[in-house]
Design a protein around this motif. Structure first.
Motif, PDB file in Angstrom:
ATOM      1  N   LYS A  75      55.034  37.329  87.603  1.00 14.13           N
ATOM      2  CA  LYS A  75      55.738  38.166  87.040  1.00 14.13           C
ATOM      3  C   LYS A  75      55.622  39.519  87.987  1.00 14.13           C
ATOM      4  O   LYS A  75      54.701  39.979  88.225  1.00 14.13           O
ATOM      5  N   VAL A  76      56.946  40.285  88.056  1.00 13.19           N
ATOM      6  CA  VAL A  76      56.955  41.303  88.890  1.00 13.19           C
ATOM      7  C   VAL A  76      57.633  42.504  88.293  1.00 13.19           C
ATOM      8  O   VAL A  76      58.512  42.460  87.705  1.00 13.19           O
ATOM      9  N   ILE A  77      56.770  43.497  88.446  1.00 14.24           N
ATOM     10  CA  ILE A  77      57.368  44.870  88.126  1.00 14.24           C
ATOM     11  C   ILE A  77      57.513  45.635  89.392  1.00 14.24           C
ATOM     12  O   ILE A  77      56.564  45.743  90.172  1.00 14.24           O
ATOM     13  N   ALA A  78      58.680  46.019  89.624  1.00 12.18           N
ATOM     14  CA  ALA A  78      58.755  46.906  90.858  1.00 12.18           C
ATOM     15  C   ALA A  78      59.562  48.297  90.696  1.00 12.18           C
ATOM     16  O   ALA A  78      60.272  48.562  89.855  1.00 12.18           O
ATOM     17  N   VAL A  79      58.718  49.273  91.556  1.00 16.60           N
ATOM     18  CA  VAL A  79      59.192  50.544  91.489  1.00 16.60           C
ATOM     19  C   VAL A  79      60.003  50.703  92.839  1.00 16.60           C
ATOM     20  O   VAL A  79      59.688  50.477  93.925  1.00 16.60           O
ATOM     21  N   VAL A  80      61.372  50.928  92.532  1.00 11.26           N
ATOM     22  CA  VAL A  80      62.254  50.830  93.603  1.00 11.26           C
ATOM     23  C   VAL A  80      63.144  52.344  93.510  1.00 11.26           C
ATOM     24  O   VAL A  80      63.296  53.090  92.760  1.00 11.26           O
ATOM     25  N   SER A  81      63.753  52.398  94.834  1.00  9.92           N
ATOM     26  CA  SER A  81      64.519  53.800  95.146  1.00  9.92           C
ATOM     27  C   SER A  81      65.806  53.433  94.147  1.00  9.92           C
ATOM     28  O   SER A  81      66.401  52.376  93.962  1.00  9.92           O
ATOM     29  N   GLU A  82      66.430  54.613  93.852  1.00  9.72           N
ATOM     30  CA  GLU A  82      67.379  54.566  92.840  1.00  9.72           C
ATOM     31  C   GLU A  82      68.605  54.055  93.765  1.00  9.72           C
ATOM     32  O   GLU A  82      68.824  54.027  94.881  1.00  9.72           O
ATOM     33  N   GLY A  83      69.531  52.996  92.874  1.00  8.08           N
ATOM     34  CA  GLY A  83      70.627  52.336  93.573  1.00  8.08           C
ATOM     35  C   GLY A  83      70.280  51.060  94.221  1.00  8.08           C
ATOM     36  O   GLY A  83      71.249  50.513  94.825  1.00  8.08           O
ATOM     37  N   ASP A  84      69.061  50.665  94.264  1.00  6.64           N
ATOM     38  CA  ASP A  84      68.477  49.448  94.871  1.00  6.64           C
ATOM     39  C   ASP A  84      69.399  48.139  94.368  1.00  6.64           C
ATOM     40  O   ASP A  84      69.284  48.026  93.110  1.00  6.64           O
ATOM     41  N   ASP A  85      69.885  47.277  95.166  1.00  9.75           N
ATOM     42  CA  ASP A  85      70.712  46.304  94.287  1.00  9.75           C
ATOM     43  C   ASP A  85      70.226  44.878  94.820  1.00  9.75           C
ATOM     44  O   ASP A  85      70.629  44.016  94.533  1.00  9.75           O
ATOM     45  N   VAL A  86      69.042  44.996  95.540  1.00  6.17           N
ATOM     46  CA  VAL A  86      68.528  43.717  95.926  1.00  6.17           C
ATOM     47  C   VAL A  86      67.269  43.273  94.985  1.00  6.17           C
ATOM     48  O   VAL A  86      67.363  42.082  94.468  1.00  6.17           O
ATOM     49  N   ILE A  87      66.340  44.027  95.241  1.00  7.98           N
ATOM     50  CA  ILE A  87      65.072  43.838  94.399  1.00  7.98           C
ATOM     51  C   ILE A  87      65.285  43.579  92.846  1.00  7.98           C
ATOM     52  O   ILE A  87      64.607  42.549  92.283  1.00  7.98           O
ATOM     53  N   PRO A  88      66.249  44.412  91.990  1.00  2.63           N
ATOM     54  CA  PRO A  88      66.510  44.044  90.580  1.00  2.63           C
ATOM     55  C   PRO A  88      67.080  42.633  90.350  1.00  2.63           C
ATOM     56  O   PRO A  88      66.878  42.297  89.310  1.00  2.63           O
ATOM     57  N   GLN A  89      67.264  41.908  91.253  1.00  2.77           N
ATOM     58  CA  GLN A  89      67.754  40.519  91.156  1.00  2.77           C
ATOM     59  C   GLN A  89      66.422  39.684  91.127  1.00  2.77           C
ATOM     60  O   GLN A  89      66.929  38.541  90.799  1.00  2.77           O
ATOM     61  N   MET A  90      65.535  40.130  91.561  1.00  3.74           N
ATOM     62  CA  MET A  90      64.514  39.096  91.803  1.00  3.74           C
ATOM     63  C   MET A  90      63.308  39.544  90.624  1.00  3.74           C
ATOM     64  O   MET A  90      62.643  38.780  90.452  1.00  3.74           O
ATOM     65  N   ALA A  91      63.308  40.768  90.615  1.00  3.66           N
ATOM     66  CA  ALA A  91      61.972  41.399  89.920  1.00  3.66           C
ATOM     67  C   ALA A  91      62.358  41.101  88.368  1.00  3.66           C
ATOM     68  O   ALA A  91      63.448  41.081  87.925  1.00  3.66           O
ATOM     69  N   ASP A  92      61.194  40.948  87.576  1.00  4.44           N
ATOM     70  CA  ASP A  92      61.252  40.908  86.139  1.00  4.44           C
ATOM     71  C   ASP A  92      61.755  42.125  85.457  1.00  4.44           C
ATOM     72  O   ASP A  92      62.223  42.020  84.375  1.00  4.44           O
TER      73      ASP A  92
END
Length: 612
Positions: free
Chosen positions: A546-563
């Motif tokens: 399971k992945v919780i990711a702190v990302v930069s605003e507007g990221d459209d790559v990691i949200p497709q992978m992270a839970d």
């Protein structure tokens, strides 16, 4: 690591002591007690547990007395029990003593006293010290003040003590070495405490007692002497702390209040120091030794806990901007491993309280070898700033929650200012980059505020993972120290096992832990290592993690992978730790409260670690 409070004057002492102990409970909270002196009637009440348990214990009992001493304990010698709680009394019951610190040679003193007929009710070093002072007084037929002086010359260790005596019911005697003691000066009254929080509502005038000083305190007189009986001139400081700063202000806990204070505390760190329009940084605390900093070829950060993590971030910042080698050392290891210190080395001592014992001893040893010491602390008048050549206060205001939050971002702010100023003066960054970073640093408080707006979203994520048995926190470059700090916060607040690692390092063993029950928290903001962190997330997902990711605003790559994804505003990667740590603080807070824990006073921890 205990809280001390005392009063002498014309008011009833008990209410002042209880209120003061509650304000100091973040320093120790496994037992509490008070001693009240009414004429030559000395009453002692002690109770395992919180200050509220002590209040219940004293209900219906006599609480008369205009002189009193009080204590909250964080156990060092002996388990938390009624018998081990302070105050302790001498064998004849004529003295009551409270103590913060450790008497290292208490065992030999105890053996000596037992041979002379003394018996003990507790397992503490403090009771031994009380009996030792009593024995000296009787065998030398001397005053209590002289007995204390003689005793402290034989004592090995750190201490603050306050003593009340039936034989001198108008006097308190206090002394310090290596632990903090503040004396508030009122009109025909004095207040004593481990820090200013119990004092500020009564007086703004305080005296910071120095190491190896003894204070003889009466309601209308205060005399300071050293251990050779020479009178010292006390210097009265004026506190700039307001009462509101040490109250919860409508929040459920100090921790969440202090998390939400960070936009303002960062602004306070920058105020008067950062002038974006003029392209200037002014640091009044670093003037005389600025040339030493700018010309050194070696910088060492010495710290513990969260402050050590701030030092790790600063290592990246100083090396990138100033192009000087930097080391980050645990103070407890640095002081014992005979480190190589050369004359002209610059050492930054980083500590929220300014009283961290290991850090204090470490810098004292380094000073003897010719190093230049800069203190980075939050508490004005504390020991580390006074032991340093120069330094900068963070001005974060009182931090009551035991788990540090706003102190961390304040330390990062101050250290970044110092690095930027030194780099500009060294000529290792050009004026364009310098001004860009000044402008971006000025915008950080607003970006922290935007990160705090994710609070409710983070609370929902916390609800999903609160029952996990373990967490991994992973980051690269500037995200790695943030991962360490996130793991520490979760451990402190929720008692869930958590570990922080460089994201690439997980392949060298830690990935064996990954399954569908292990959440991995990635600090995955857009920076120079972004593509690598994306690959690391894919490696976790490929193994069912399971992945919780702190990302930069507007990221459209990691949200497709992270839970689950937590967005923070984009900023320069050098400054990102001040923003990306915010979601991790909130995640820890919400998991801790959902599990029903007291997040302000996590078990086994104390705020100011004044013992080694």
């Amino acid at each position: 690591m205990c809280g001390i409070v005392a009063y002498i004057g014309d008011r009833d002492a008990y209410p002042i002591l209880i209120k003061g102990l509650k304000r100091l409970e973040y320093r120790g909270y496994d037992s509490a007690g008070v001693a009240l002196l009414d004429g030559n009637d000395l009453r002692v009440y002690r109770k395992k547990g919180k200050v509220s348990d002590l209040e219940a214990h004293t209900e219906g009992k006599s609480k008369e007395g205009k002189i009193g001493i009080g204590h909250t304990r964080w156990a060092t010698h002996g388990a938390p029990t009624d018998a081990n709680a302070h105050p302790h009394t001498s064998g004849d019951g004529r003295l009551a003593i409270i103590h913060n610190g450790i008497i290292e040679n208490y065992a030999s003193l105890k053996k000596e006293l037992i041979s002379k007929g003394h018996s003990f009710e507790s397992e503490t070093d403090t009771e031994v010290l009380g009996h030792f002072i009593e024995e000296i007084r009787k065998s030398n037929q001397c005053s209590l003040e002289e007995a204390v002086r003689i005793a402290l010359k034989r004592v090995v260790g750190a201490y603050v003590i306050v003593i009340a005596s039936k034989d001198d019911p108008g006097t308190l005697i206090a002394a310090r070495k290596g632990s903090p003691l503040v004396i508030g000066v009122g009109r025909d009254e004095h207040f004593l405490a481990s820090d200013a929080t119990p004092i500020v509502e009564y007086t703004k005038k305080v005296i910071y007692v120095n190491d190896h000083e003894i204070a003889i305190i009466r309601k209308d007189e205060l005399v300071l002497k050293n251990l050779t009986n020479e009178e010292q001139t006390p210097y009265i400081h004026t506190l700039d702390v307001e009462l509101e700063a040490i109250e919860k202000g409508g929040y459920d806990h100090f921790m969440i209040k202090e998390i939400h204070e960070q936009p303002n505390t960062i602004r306070d760190c920058l105020r008067g120091r950062l002038d974006v329009e003029a392209g200037r940084i002014t640091l009044g605390g670093i003037r005389e030794y600025a040339a030493n900093l700018n010309n050194t070829d070696r910088i060492v950060f010495v710290a513990c806990g969260t402050s050590w993590h701030a030092g790790l971030v600063a290592e990246y910042v100083f090396e990138e901007l100033c192009r000087v080698p930097v080391e980050v050392e645990y103070a407890s290891e640095f002081r014992y491993r005979n480190p190589v210190i050369r004359e002209g080395d610059v050492i930054f001592a980083v500590s929220q309280s300014g009283e961290t014992a290991d850090t204090l001893v470490a810098i004292e040893g380094a000073k003897e070898k010719g190093a230049i010491i800069f203190g980075i602390c939050n508490v004005v008048g504390s020991s580390i700033p006074r032991a340093s050549h120069e330094g900068v206060y963070t001005h974060a205001g009182p931090e009551i929650g035991v788990a540090s939050t706003k102190a961390f971002t304040a330390q990062l702010t101050v250290l970044t200012l110092i690095a930027l100023k030194s780099a500009h003066e060294r000529g290792t960054i050009d004026d364009k980059r310098f001004r860009e970073l000044l402008a971006e640093l000025y915008r950080i408080p607003e970006k922290v505020k935007q990160a705090l707006d994710m609070d409710e979203h983070i609370r929902k994520i916390a609800g999903k993972y609160k029952d996990a048995h373990s967490f991994l926190f992973l980051g690269r470059r500037y995200g790695f120290p943030v991962a360490l700090e996130g793991a520490l916060k979760l451990k402190e607040i929720s008692y869930i096992h958590a570990e922080g690692y460089p994201a690439a390092e997980m392949k060298h063993g830690h990935i064996a832990l990954v399954d569908e029950n292990l959440p991995s928290v990635f600090i995955a903001t857009r920076d120079s290592s972004y593509e690598k962190i994306v690959s690391n997330i894919q490696e976790i997902k490929a193994r069912g993690g399971k992945v919780i990711a702190v990302v930069s605003e507007g990221d459209d790559v990691i949200p497709q992978m992270a839970d689950d994804v937590i967005e923070v505003p984009e900023t320069d990667e050098l400054l990102m730790p001040m923003v990306s740590v915010i979601p991790l603080q909130l995640l820890s807070y919400h998991i801790g409260t959902m599990k029903g824990y007291n997040v302000d006073q996590p078990r086994n921890l104390a705020k100011s670690v004044t013992v080694e």
